[in-house]
Write an enzyme that holds these catalytic residues in place. Structure first.
Site, short mmCIF file in Angstrom:
data_model
loop_
_atom_site.label_atom_id
_atom_site.label_comp_id
_atom_site.label_asym_id
_atom_site.label_seq_id
_atom_site.Cartn_x
_atom_site.Cartn_y
_atom_site.Cartn_z
CG ASP A 68 -2.16 0.95 1.19
OD1 ASP A 68 -2.29 1.58 0.07
OD2 ASP A 68 -2.67 1.25 1.98
CG HIS A 105 0.53 1.87 -9.19
ND1 HIS A 105 0.03 1.52 -7.93
CD2 HIS A 105 -0.49 2.75 -9.52
CE1 HIS A 105 -0.90 2.14 -7.67
NE2 HIS A 105 -1.36 2.83 -8.82
CG LEU A 109 9.95 -16.75 -2.62
CD1 LEU A 109 9.71 -16.74 -1.17
CD2 LEU A 109 10.23 -15.40 -3.00
#
Ligand code: FPP
Length: 254
Positions: A30, A47, A141
Site C-alpha cells: 500500500d 506503482h 520461494l
C-alpha cells in the site's frame, strides 16, 4: 551475516533466529499513490516504483528463508479506480512478468497467481499461465501474486465448489471440515499466513486472505511501499520473532 547481507541499516538487534523464520508472509503493498503524490509525480510512477520494490523484496524474502510470499497486486475492488489507472496496473503486471520471469526461474522461484484470473484480459492471462507453467517445478520461494483477488470472493467460490460436489453426490456434507474447505481456496496447499505486513499507516485487511490470516501476526509501518526495503523486511521478521503465538491456547508453564 544478515548485517552483511542487508548493509548497514540492519542493526545487530535485528539479526534473525534462523529457526523461527515465518513460513508464509503476506504483504499489502500500500501507499504507492501517496508516495508519488508527495513527490509531485503521477500515481503511475508510484506503482512503477512499487513493482521495483517487489522484485527486491522477493529476493530478500528468499535469502531470509521465507518459503511463501503472497502480495496483493490488484483487488476485486480496484476495478473502481479510473480506467487509466486500472489499465496502467494491468500493463505493469504483464511487464513485470515479461521482464523478470526468466531471472526468477533461474533463481528457483515458483510463481503463482491467486484471484479470478479469468476476469483479466486474454493477453495478461497468457503471460500469467506461461509464468506459472515455466516455474511450476521450481523448489525455491513460492511467490503468490494476488490479482483480481478478493477474500470474500475466494470463500464464496470455495463454498460453491463444495456445494456442487455435494449436489453431484461426490461428497457428503459432513465430509466438509476446515482442512477440506482450505483445500478449495486458491491457496490450497499453503493456506496459513504467519506474518502480515501492511505499510503506509493503514490498519485494515482490505479483503485480503480473510481465511488464511486467522492466526497471522500483523506488522504495520508508516513507510509507503516504494520506500520499503530489505531492512524493513528484516525489521518485520525480527518483530514477528518476538511475538508469542498461542493459537488460542495457553503458554506452556516454564
Ligand atoms: C496500493 O497503493 C497498491 C496497489 C493497488 C497496486 C499494487 C501494485 C504494485 C506494487 C505494482 C506491481 C504489482 C505486481 C503484482 C507486479 P495505492 O494505489 O492504494 O496507494 P495510496 O493508498 O497511497 O493511494
Amino acid at each position: 551475516m544478515l548485517t552483511k547481507l542487508f548493509g548497514t541499516k540492519s542493526t545487530a538487534s535485528q539479526i534473525l533466529d534462523p529457526n523461527n523464520i515465518p513460513h508464509h508472509v503476506a504483504i499489502i503493498m500500500d501507499g504507492n499513490g501517496r508516495w508519488a503524490k508527495r513527490r509531485g509525480l503521477p500515481r503511475a510512477m508510484g506503482h512503477r516504483a512499487g513493482a521495483d520494490v517487489l522484485k527486491k523484496i522477493a529476493r530478500a524474502a528468499d535469502k531470509i528463508g521465507i518459503k511463501v510470499l503472497t502480495v496483493y497486486g490488484f483487488s476485486t475492488e480496484n476495478w473502481k479506480r479510473p480506467e487509466t489507472e486500472v489499465s496502467f496496473l494491468m500493463n505493469l503486471i504483464g511487464e513485470y512478468l515479461r521482464k523478470n520471469v526468466q531471472e526468477m526461474h533461474a533463481n528457483g522461484v515458483r510463481i503463482r497467481f491467486i484471484g479470478d484470473i479469468a476476469g483479466l484480459n486474454e493477453g495478461l492471462q497468457t503471460i500469467i499461465r506461461d509464468a506459472e507453467a515455466l516455474t511450476a517445478d521450481n523448489k525455491g520461494l513460492i511467490l503468490q501474486l494476488a490479482i483480481n483477488y478478493g477474500g470474500r470472493d475466494e470463500i464464496v467460490r470455495a463454498a460453491k465448489s463444495l456445494a456442487r460436489a455435494v449436489a453431484k453426490g461426490q461428497m457428503q456434507v459432513d465430509d466438509i471440515d476446515e482442512s477440506v474447505f482450505a483445500e478449495n481456496l486458491y491457496t490450497y496447499d499453503c493456506s496459513n499466513v504467519d506474518l502480515l505486513i501492511r505499510p503506509s499507516d493503514d490498519y485494515r485487511i482490505s479483503n485480503f486472505l480473510l481465511w488464511q490470516l486467522a492466526y497471522a501476526e500483523f506488522w504495520f509501518t508508516p513507510l509507503h511501499w516504494p520506500d520499503f526495503d530489505e531492512s524493513t523486511l528484516v525489521e518485520a521478521v525480527a518483530a514477528y520473532q518476538k511475538r508469542e503465538r498461542r493459537f488460542g491456547g495457553l503458554v506452556s508453564e516454564e
